[in-house]
Design a protein around this motif. Structure first.
Motif, PDB file in Angstrom:
ATOM      1  N   UNK A  60       0.836  -1.203   0.000  1.00 14.33           N
ATOM      2  CA  UNK A  60       0.000   0.000   0.000  1.00 14.33           C
ATOM      3  C   UNK A  60       0.867   1.247   0.000  1.00 14.33           C
ATOM      4  N   UNK A  61       1.935   1.224   0.778  1.00 16.46           N
ATOM      5  CA  UNK A  61       2.837   2.372   0.812  1.00 16.46           C
ATOM      6  C   UNK A  61       3.481   2.642  -0.538  1.00 16.46           C
ATOM      7  N   UNK A  62       3.862   1.593  -1.251  1.00 18.11           N
ATOM      8  CA  UNK A  62       4.486   1.785  -2.568  1.00 18.11           C
ATOM      9  C   UNK A  62       3.496   2.352  -3.574  1.00 18.11           C
ATOM     10  N   UNK A  63       2.223   1.975  -3.429  1.00 17.06           N
ATOM     11  CA  UNK A  63       1.229   2.553  -4.339  1.00 17.06           C
ATOM     12  C   UNK A  63       1.204   4.071  -4.199  1.00 17.06           C
ATOM     13  N   UNK A  64       1.395   4.557  -2.977  1.00 21.83           N
ATOM     14  CA  UNK A  64       1.375   6.005  -2.735  1.00 21.83           C
ATOM     15  C   UNK A  64       2.775   6.624  -2.768  1.00 21.83           C
ATOM     16  N   UNK A  65       3.752   5.866  -3.283  1.00 17.31           N
ATOM     17  CA  UNK A  65       5.064   6.462  -3.530  1.00 17.31           C
ATOM     18  C   UNK A  65       6.117   6.213  -2.479  1.00 17.31           C
ATOM     19  N   UNK A  66       5.916   5.294  -1.562  1.00 15.10           N
ATOM     20  CA  UNK A  66       6.891   5.018  -0.513  1.00 15.10           C
ATOM     21  C   UNK A  66       8.264   4.696  -1.093  1.00 15.10           C
ATOM     22  N   UNK A  67       8.301   3.911  -2.150  1.00 13.29           N
ATOM     23  CA  UNK A  67       9.579   3.492  -2.718  1.00 13.29           C
ATOM     24  C   UNK A  67      10.365   4.651  -3.318  1.00 13.29           C
ATOM     25  N   UNK A  68       9.664   5.670  -3.800  1.00 12.92           N
ATOM     26  CA  UNK A  68      10.378   6.853  -4.319  1.00 12.92           C
ATOM     27  C   UNK A  68      11.091   7.577  -3.180  1.00 12.92           C
ATOM     28  N   UNK A  69      10.410   7.696  -2.030  1.00 12.85           N
ATOM     29  CA  UNK A  69      10.993   8.385  -0.876  1.00 12.85           C
ATOM     30  C   UNK A  69      12.165   7.587  -0.295  1.00 12.85           C
ATOM     31  N   UNK A  70      11.962   6.271  -0.102  1.00 10.80           N
ATOM     32  CA  UNK A  70      13.042   5.462   0.471  1.00 10.80           C
ATOM     33  C   UNK A  70      14.239   5.382  -0.470  1.00 10.80           C
ATOM     34  N   UNK A  71      13.984   5.355  -1.768  1.00 10.52           N
ATOM     35  CA  UNK A  71      15.086   5.315  -2.744  1.00 10.52           C
ATOM     36  C   UNK A  71      15.895   6.602  -2.689  1.00 10.52           C
ATOM     37  N   UNK A  72      15.189   7.735  -2.591  1.00  7.14           N
ATOM     38  CA  UNK A  72      15.884   9.027  -2.519  1.00  7.14           C
ATOM     39  C   UNK A  72      16.687   9.151  -1.229  1.00  7.14           C
ATOM     40  N   UNK A  73      16.163   8.602  -0.125  1.00  8.13           N
ATOM     41  CA  UNK A  73      16.825   8.716   1.172  1.00  8.13           C
ATOM     42  C   UNK A  73      18.030   7.782   1.317  1.00  8.13           C
ATOM     43  N   UNK A  74      18.051   6.693   0.525  1.00  5.14           N
ATOM     44  CA  UNK A  74      19.114   5.689   0.672  1.00  5.14           C
ATOM     45  C   UNK A  74      20.009   5.576  -0.552  1.00  5.14           C
ATOM     46  N   UNK A  75      19.942   6.576  -1.413  1.00  8.62           N
ATOM     47  CA  UNK A  75      20.791   6.549  -2.599  1.00  8.62           C
ATOM     48  C   UNK A  75      20.436   5.450  -3.570  1.00  8.62           C
ATOM     49  N   UNK A  76      19.143   5.107  -3.641  1.00  6.23           N
ATOM     50  CA  UNK A  76      18.673   4.115  -4.600  1.00  6.23           C
ATOM     51  C   UNK A  76      18.746   2.681  -4.114  1.00  6.23           C
ATOM     52  N   UNK A  77      19.164   2.464  -2.854  1.00 10.06           N
ATOM     53  CA  UNK A  77      19.286   1.090  -2.344  1.00 10.06           C
ATOM     54  C   UNK A  77      17.915   0.509  -2.012  1.00 10.06           C
ATOM     55  N   UNK A  78      17.141   1.233  -1.184  1.00 11.12           N
ATOM     56  CA  UNK A  78      15.827   0.740  -0.774  1.00 11.12           C
ATOM     57  C   UNK A  78      14.786   1.213  -1.782  1.00 11.12           C
ATOM     58  N   UNK A  79      14.771   0.538  -2.934  1.00 10.39           N
ATOM     59  CA  UNK A  79      13.805   0.869  -3.980  1.00 10.39           C
ATOM     60  C   UNK A  79      12.632  -0.105  -3.925  1.00 10.39           C
ATOM     61  N   UNK A  80      11.792  -0.101  -4.957  1.00 14.55           N
ATOM     62  CA  UNK A  80      10.598  -0.958  -4.960  1.00 14.55           C
ATOM     63  C   UNK A  80      10.974  -2.433  -4.869  1.00 14.55           C
ATOM     64  N   UNK A  81      12.017  -2.837  -5.561  1.00 14.37           N
ATOM     65  CA  UNK A  81      12.402  -4.247  -5.546  1.00 14.37           C
ATOM     66  C   UNK A  81      12.961  -4.656  -4.184  1.00 14.37           C
ATOM     67  N   UNK A  82      13.715  -3.780  -3.554  1.00 18.31           N
ATOM     68  CA  UNK A  82      14.242  -4.066  -2.232  1.00 18.31           C
ATOM     69  C   UNK A  82      13.096  -4.256  -1.229  1.00 18.31           C
ATOM     70  N   UNK A  83      12.126  -3.335  -1.273  1.00 17.67           N
ATOM     71  CA  UNK A  83      10.971  -3.425  -0.366  1.00 17.67           C
ATOM     72  C   UNK A  83      10.187  -4.706  -0.623  1.00 17.67           C
ATOM     73  N   UNK A  84       9.993  -5.038  -1.897  1.00 20.25           N
ATOM     74  CA  UNK A  84       9.241  -6.257  -2.241  1.00 20.25           C
ATOM     75  C   UNK A  84       9.959  -7.507  -1.749  1.00 20.25           C
ATOM     76  N   UNK A  85      11.302  -7.537  -1.852  1.00 20.62           N
ATOM     77  CA  UNK A  85      12.078  -8.681  -1.386  1.00 20.62           C
ATOM     78  C   UNK A  85      11.944  -8.862   0.124  1.00 20.62           C
ATOM     79  N   UNK A  86      12.096  -7.768   0.862  1.00 23.83           N
ATOM     80  CA  UNK A  86      11.986  -7.848   2.320  1.00 23.83           C
ATOM     81  C   UNK A  86      10.571  -8.257   2.731  1.00 23.83           C
ATOM     82  N   UNK A  87       9.581  -7.670   2.078  1.00 25.19           N
ATOM     83  CA  UNK A  87       8.188  -7.970   2.411  1.00 25.19           C
ATOM     84  C   UNK A  87       7.868  -9.439   2.140  1.00 25.19           C
TER      85      UNK A  87
END
Length: 541
Positions: A404-431
């Motif tokens: 749900x968070x990624x639908x509203x752009x969570x991955x864009x924020x986490x990617x920007x904060x971590x230099x592209x490490x915690x992107x959509x694929x990273x979040x999906x893998x952990x989840x």
């Protein structure tokens, strides 16, 4: 603390293997085949998205009909009990139906124009989608009964095994059944990784060849089931020969080897109720009257509840209310609606998840599901189902939040904060890693309870009727999914396969509402069921 955790993990995982008996292998082969059936799920997802014009609401409606054969499992299970010696023939029939379903999909991919000359492609897909569950439900009915046959009641010296040990053996058997299902999906994840390695560089024609290869490999599914029957026959013959060599008489052999020591009398309530169920479903379905699916669901629910009442009348009051309470809690847990195919379309189109990455997610989920079932085996054997379901509901709701968070752009924020490490694929893998063990755990306690508590000559019937009831929850879930996809329209891009002209534009603007409602219901429905069981005379095992 770390040492104690590792010792606990080692104890639970090692315990499963220490408790393993070779007699468990035949039903595990059938369950393994069920797990391998997920081999075509990723291919099917992309095939439907790219080559069919069926909407998400229509696909959710189709899922409702796919779930109906599982509601008929009560009839097939009782037939297995009645015709116990012909159970292999029932399993072979299921294998043939599965093979037919796969050959249709092979034809659609390899000879699309020839198939289309006979029937529309969408129609062929629907036929294939309906044949497969009919085959799997036949095989599953036999496999459930085989799990009871697989647990020995006497040791090698002919002494009766302690009831508490048999209880743990049944839990182990049912756990291993879920392990086999997940293990099968794990194996096919590796196949998908091989087939779709470098998919980003593949042409469309190469992808289609990959799809075709996967469906040809999937023909191993019915072969695995048949192999399980062959192994069962060999093991029974070997055991009989060993006991005969020790001087056992025919009566002793019959008691030790045959689970169905008494002929099962036909339960006409189940057989007639099942016939009414079939006629009722077909007449409503073919008539295409308004709200036909809802009428079928309510009618099916009434019939199955009536059958359960008749079936459990022979149980003690304590056992009856325990079984009913357990089934109700699991029903509500499985009745939670899902976003449907729209979420898969979104992650493909918007998050750019390809066939290879989805295979990676499936592989991780399979590995950790196996580990989770080993670790929580004793937990499930010792805790009440209300506690297990409550914990599953809480954790599955928490683990739905990242999507749900990624639908509203969570991955864009986490990617920007971590230099592209915690992107959509990273979040999906952990989840996927933390959520994966949850889905397979809910059914194990009830299956183990039936295996150890139901009457000996009605095991398959009990498995089947209760499975029909809990699988009917999936029909309720699909109805909820259909309603959500009708209220909140989500479309993926559909192009004409010949001209490339866009026939339907992609629109995921309302997917967030579907995800939010599903998340809330995922928590509320199971806890409502737990509250009902806690506040009434019913209880759960």
């Amino acid at each position: 603390m770390t040492k104690s955790v590792l010792q606990s993990i080692s104890h639970n995982i090692g315990g499963v293997f220490r408790d393993f008996h070779l007699s468990y292998l035949p039903p595990l082969m059938v369950y393994l085949a069920a797990g391998v059936s997920s081999l075509t799920s990723i291919v099917g997802m992309f095939f439907v998205k790219d080559y069919l014009s069926l909407s998400s609401a229509v696909l959710a409606s189709l899922s409702f009909w796919i779930a109906i054969p599982w509601s008929l499992k009560m009839v097939f299970g009782h037939l297995v009990d009645l015709f116990w010696r012909a159970k292999n023939l029932i399993l072979f029939t299921g294998a043939v139906l599965i093979a037919l379903s796969l050959f249709i999909m092979i034809g659609l991919i390899a000879e699309r124009e020839a198939m289309q000359a006979i029937l529309p492609v969408d129609t062929w897909y629907v036929i294939s989608a309906l044949l497969a569950p009919m085959g799997y439900v036949l095989q599953d009915s036999v496999a459930d009964a085989m799990t009871v046959e697989a647990v020995p009641r006497f040791d090698s010296d002919g002494q009766s095994i302690d009831p508490e040990k048999i209880k743990l053996m049944h839990t182990t058997m049912q756990t291993l059944g879920r392990v086999a299902v997940v293990g099968g999906s794990l194996l096919v994840s590796v196949v998908n990784l091989y087939v779709f390695s470098g998919v980003e560089k593949m042409s469309e024609a190469q992808k289609v060849q990959g799809y075709l290869y996967v469906y040809w490999v999937a023909l191993i599914i019915p072969l695995l089931s048949v192999l399980g029957v062959v192994i069962a026959a060999w093991l029974k013959g070997r055991t009989r020969a060993q006991l005969e060599s020790r001087g056992w008489n025919p009566a002793q052999l019959e008691q030790a080897i045959e689970v169905h020591d008494n002929a099962t009398k036909p339960n006409w309530t189940i057989l007639i109720g099942g016939l009414i169920f079939v006629l009722f479903t077909l007449s409503i379905g073919l008539s295409q009257i308004p709200y036909g699916q809802e009428i079928i669901f309510l009618g099916s629910l009434a019939i199955i509840v009536y059958l359960i009442a008749g079936m459990t009348s022979a149980l003690t009051p304590e056992m009856r209310i325990t079984l009913v309470g357990t089934a109700f809690v699991i029903f509500m847990f499985r009745a939670v609606p899902t976003p449907g195919p729209s979420i898969a379309w979104w992650v493909i189109d918007e998050l750019k998840f390809d066939q290879y990455f989805i295979s990676v997610l499936t592989l991780i989920s399979g590995l950790l599901s196996l580990l989770g079932m080993f670790i929580f085996r004793r937990f499930m054997a010792e805790k009440r189902i209300t506690f297990v379901i409550g914990m599953l509901a809480i954790f599955s709701t928490l683990f739905a939040l990242p999507t749900l968070g990624m639908y509203y752009g969570l991955h864009h924020w986490t990617s920007a904060m971590t230099g592209g490490i915690v992107d959509a694929r990273f979040i999906a893998l952990v989840d996927a890693a933390v959520e994966s063990p949850l889905g397979q755990l809910a059914m194990i306690p009830m299956l183990a309870w039936i295996a150890r508590s139901a009457p000996e000559n009605l095991k398959a019937t009990y498995f089947a009727v209760m499975a029909s009831f809990t699988n009917l929850a999936l029909s309720a879930s699909q109805l909820g999914t259909k309603y959500l996809n009708e209220m909140y329209i989500v479309t993926r891009e559909v192009r004409d396969p010949l001209t490339g002209i866009v026939k339907v534009a992609a629109d995921y603007s309302q997917l967030g509402s579907i995800l939010t409602i599903c998340l809330v219901l995922n928590l509320l429905l199971p806890f409502f069921a737990v509250a009902v069981v806690k506040w009434t005379r019913f209880k759960a095992s």
